[in-house]
Design a protein around this motif. Structure first.
Motif, PDB file in Angstrom:
ATOM      1  N   ARG A 236       0.848  -1.190   0.000  1.00 16.72           N
ATOM      2  CA  ARG A 236       0.000   0.000   0.000  1.00 16.72           C
ATOM      3  C   ARG A 236       0.887   1.244   0.000  1.00 16.72           C
ATOM      4  O   ARG A 236       2.070   1.178   0.359  1.00 16.72           O
ATOM      5  CB  ARG A 236      -0.917  -0.011   1.216  1.00 16.72           C
ATOM      6  CG  ARG A 236      -1.724  -1.301   1.357  1.00 16.72           C
ATOM      7  CD  ARG A 236      -2.812  -1.175   2.402  1.00 16.72           C
ATOM      8  NE  ARG A 236      -3.420  -2.476   2.683  1.00 16.72           N
ATOM      9  CZ  ARG A 236      -4.369  -3.035   1.928  1.00 16.72           C
ATOM     10  NH1 ARG A 236      -4.803  -2.413   0.848  1.00 16.72           N
ATOM     11  NH2 ARG A 236      -4.876  -4.212   2.257  1.00 16.72           N
ATOM     12  N   PRO A 237       0.329   2.408  -0.373  1.00 17.04           N
ATOM     13  CA  PRO A 237       1.139   3.631  -0.358  1.00 17.04           C
ATOM     14  C   PRO A 237       1.682   3.918   1.040  1.00 17.04           C
ATOM     15  O   PRO A 237       0.971   3.770   2.041  1.00 17.04           O
ATOM     16  CB  PRO A 237       0.152   4.720  -0.806  1.00 17.04           C
ATOM     17  CG  PRO A 237      -0.896   3.979  -1.592  1.00 17.04           C
ATOM     18  CD  PRO A 237      -1.023   2.641  -0.932  1.00 17.04           C
ATOM     19  N   ALA A 238       2.944   4.319   1.107  1.00 18.87           N
ATOM     20  CA  ALA A 238       3.550   4.672   2.390  1.00 18.87           C
ATOM     21  C   ALA A 238       2.843   5.881   2.985  1.00 18.87           C
ATOM     22  O   ALA A 238       2.242   6.696   2.276  1.00 18.87           O
ATOM     23  CB  ALA A 238       5.036   4.964   2.204  1.00 18.87           C
ATOM     24  N   VAL A 239       2.908   5.992   4.316  1.00 15.82           N
ATOM     25  CA  VAL A 239       2.276   7.111   5.011  1.00 15.82           C
ATOM     26  C   VAL A 239       3.303   7.788   5.916  1.00 15.82           C
ATOM     27  O   VAL A 239       4.284   7.171   6.332  1.00 15.82           O
ATOM     28  CB  VAL A 239       1.072   6.662   5.862  1.00 15.82           C
ATOM     29  CG1 VAL A 239      -0.046   6.127   4.983  1.00 15.82           C
ATOM     30  CG2 VAL A 239       1.482   5.622   6.889  1.00 15.82           C
ATOM     31  N   GLN A 240       3.045   9.073   6.209  1.00 18.79           N
ATOM     32  CA  GLN A 240       3.856   9.791   7.176  1.00 18.79           C
ATOM     33  C   GLN A 240       3.146   9.780   8.513  1.00 18.79           C
ATOM     34  O   GLN A 240       1.982  10.174   8.606  1.00 18.79           O
ATOM     35  CB  GLN A 240       4.095  11.233   6.721  1.00 18.79           C
ATOM     36  CG  GLN A 240       5.122  11.349   5.618  1.00 18.79           C
ATOM     37  CD  GLN A 240       5.908  12.656   5.709  1.00 18.79           C
ATOM     38  OE1 GLN A 240       5.755  13.424   6.649  1.00 18.79           O
ATOM     39  NE2 GLN A 240       6.740  12.892   4.713  1.00 18.79           N
ATOM     40  N   VAL A 241       3.855   9.309   9.537  1.00 19.72           N
ATOM     41  CA  VAL A 241       3.286   9.224  10.878  1.00 19.72           C
ATOM     42  C   VAL A 241       4.226   9.971  11.821  1.00 19.72           C
ATOM     43  O   VAL A 241       5.324   9.502  12.102  1.00 19.72           O
ATOM     44  CB  VAL A 241       3.117   7.761  11.335  1.00 19.72           C
ATOM     45  CG1 VAL A 241       2.448   7.706  12.705  1.00 19.72           C
ATOM     46  CG2 VAL A 241       2.309   6.972  10.316  1.00 19.72           C
ATOM     47  N   GLY A 242       3.788  11.148  12.248  1.00 15.01           N
ATOM     48  CA  GLY A 242       4.649  11.955  13.108  1.00 15.01           C
ATOM     49  C   GLY A 242       5.930  12.379  12.419  1.00 15.01           C
ATOM     50  O   GLY A 242       6.982  12.446  13.038  1.00 15.01           O
ATOM     51  N   GLY A 243       5.850  12.638  11.109  1.00  8.88           N
ATOM     52  CA  GLY A 243       7.023  13.046  10.361  1.00  8.88           C
ATOM     53  C   GLY A 243       7.894  11.905   9.873  1.00  8.88           C
ATOM     54  O   GLY A 243       8.942  12.144   9.257  1.00  8.88           O
ATOM     55  N   LYS A 244       7.496  10.661  10.124  1.00  7.32           N
ATOM     56  CA  LYS A 244       8.272   9.498   9.720  1.00  7.32           C
ATOM     57  C   LYS A 244       7.532   8.723   8.633  1.00  7.32           C
ATOM     58  O   LYS A 244       6.327   8.470   8.753  1.00  7.32           O
ATOM     59  CB  LYS A 244       8.509   8.597  10.936  1.00  7.32           C
ATOM     60  CG  LYS A 244       9.376   7.392  10.658  1.00  7.32           C
ATOM     61  CD  LYS A 244       9.652   6.638  11.951  1.00  7.32           C
ATOM     62  CE  LYS A 244      10.555   5.449  11.721  1.00  7.32           C
ATOM     63  NZ  LYS A 244      10.843   4.718  12.980  1.00  7.32           N
ATOM     64  N   VAL A 245       8.236   8.366   7.564  1.00 11.26           N
ATOM     65  CA  VAL A 245       7.632   7.618   6.466  1.00 11.26           C
ATOM     66  C   VAL A 245       7.583   6.136   6.842  1.00 11.26           C
ATOM     67  O   VAL A 245       8.600   5.545   7.229  1.00 11.26           O
ATOM     68  CB  VAL A 245       8.426   7.812   5.164  1.00 11.26           C
ATOM     69  CG1 VAL A 245       7.827   6.958   4.047  1.00 11.26           C
ATOM     70  CG2 VAL A 245       8.431   9.282   4.759  1.00 11.26           C
TER      71      VAL A 245
END
Length: 462
Positions: A236-245
């Motif tokens: 799935r497409p990567a996500v940014q979580v708290g500024g982290k990919v």
């Protein structure tokens, strides 16, 4: 088994099971209140390098070469690893053969380890995985095996909480000693392997195909995920979580219906919401591996183990929250399981609030209904039966809600993020949480939380 009886067993069995000499004095175990026999005090395993071969998926037979990078925090007269797995074919210490014996659920390695002098210990093993009964369920923990159906190959996966990893690997099997992992899983062609960490290579070999995974951040041994079978990988497409990919991937059995797959499409949305409360996601990747047995879901690190019957958004939220609380912030003692389960249960309310007031009210009402007029207990568990009971989940979540109500959303959010950041990879007890509450939120807030932790009866509901 009590330590005295365990020591007697070692003395009697050491000569028969070892290399001919009497077993040395019993090493000091970790000192866990619930599982006093697990782990070795003073032993710090920093990395496990596991070359695992599964020649016939769906059976309990496996082969492995496991190299542990170890160091000591106190002088150790020998290494004592938790192990109930396949036959040991040899052990080396920094490349040289070393004496060993098996007794009372331990693999005892006859070399002293001094502080400041790391070593690499390699164990070769082959045969059927051992069996560790689950404390609550009528199943064995550790290496799960499902025979193939027709032309479909069989399936294996790990299901180890609280102490099942020792059924197939030699480990310091206490959550207070988290470690990094490198896993190279060799399976027949046509079979897929998945594991904790980021997949870094797939290579054809004479034995089949080898899948390599790197779990660079330390995790508890019980949280290690390994899945083998005819799995379909969905990236799935990567996500940014708290500024982290964060890279996202899931694994499904062949023919998994669309309605079972659908909730996992919201994983990125779930992680972003949790990151707003908990801070940056602690690992490089996340996803779920769906299995067919009717087991509970399990928060295996970076790859939650999700039964078909648990494939819904609420459970995905719960297991994703465990990546912060349980996998990144490890327990210092099994009696403090509410630090894992209460926080993960509270994440369900955070998600519900993001969906709307009515959904949030329904979650809170369900919690109240489940604890009102029913027995409850202080949050630190005293027996194995209390590890995963209603109090650990619901009373633990209500304790956090009471703290939030006492300090407000802003300070509560900051507190959660500070806790997740400062306790990462550090064995954590309830006392550590209370001390942090006092430091970050003040004595009154700590008193609110302490009442929920220690009161024999249920405090007034928030």
């Amino acid at each position: 088994m009590a330590l005295l009886a365990w020591g007697l067993a070692l003395a009697l069995l050491g000569g028969a099971l070892g290399q001919g000499a009497l077993a040395p004095a019993v090493p000091t175990a970790w000192g866990d209140r619930i599982y006093p026999q697990l782990g070795q005090a003073g032993l710090d395993v920093t990395h496990y390098d596991v070359a695992l071969r599964v020649p016939q998926p769906g059976t309990r037979t496996l082969q492995a070469e496991v190299t542990l990078t170890v160091q000591a925090t106190r002088p150790l007269p020998l290494l004592s690893l938790d192990y109930l797995g396949p036959a040991v074919q040899g052990v080396t210490w920094n490349g040289a053969a070393v004496r060993y014996e098996r007794a009372a659920g331990k693999l005892l390695i006859r070399r002293a380890l001094a502080p400041g002098t790391p070593a690499r210990v390699t164990v070769r093993l082959a045969g059927p995985a051992g069996r560790v009964p689950d404390p609550d369920l009528p199943v064995d923990l550790g290496w799960q095996a499902l025979p193939g159906q027709g032309t479909q190959p069989g399936v294996n996966f790990t299901f180890s909480e609280p102490d099942g990893t020792r059924a197939f690997l030699p480990v310091n099997d206490h959550p207070g000693d988290p470690a990094a992992f490198t896993l190279r899983v060799t399976v027949p062609r046509g079979v897929t392997a998945a594991a904790s960490g980021r997949q870094t290579a797939v290579q054809d070999t004479p034995q089949g195909r080898t899948f390599t995974f790197e779990q660079r951040e330390p995790i508890p041994t019980y949280a290690l995920a390994v899945h083998v079978g005819p799995l379909e990988r969905v990236d799935r497409p990567a996500v940014q979580v708290g500024g982290k990919v964060v890279a996202l991937r899931d694994y499904f059995p062949p023919g998994t219906p669309v309605n079972i797959r659908a909730p996992y499409e919201r994983t990125g949305e779930i992680l972003r919401l949790l990151g707003e409360w908990f801070g940056p996601y602690p690992f490089a990747t996340y996803g779920s591996a769906v299995v067919t047995p009717p087991l509970p879901a399990l928060e295996t690190a970076t790859l939650s183990t999700m039964p078909v019957t648990s494939s819904n958004v609420r459970v995905i939220v719960h297991e994703a929250a465990h990546q912060w609380f349980g996998n990144s912030v490890p327990l210092g003692d099994w009696s403090d399981t509410w630090l894992n389960e209460g926080f993960a249960t509270y994440a369900e309310l955070l998600w519900a609030q993001a969906q709307g007031k009515e959904e949030a009210r329904a979650v809170l009402q369900a919690w109240r209904d489940s604890v009102q007029n029913r027995p409850t207990r202080p949050l630190v568990a005293r027996t194995p039966a209390e590890l995963f009971d209603r109090s650990a989940y619901v009373r633990g979540a209500l304790a956090l809600h009471a703290l939030r109500g006492a300090v407000g959303d802003g300070p509560f959010r900051a507190f959660l993020q500070t806790y997740a950041r400062t306790r990462a990879a550090r064995p954590t007890r309830t006392a550590d949480l209370l001390a942090l509450a006092r430091t970050e939120l003040g004595p009154r807030a700590e008193g609110v939380l302490r009442t929920w932790v220690e009161s024999p009866s249920l405090p007034p509901l928030p």
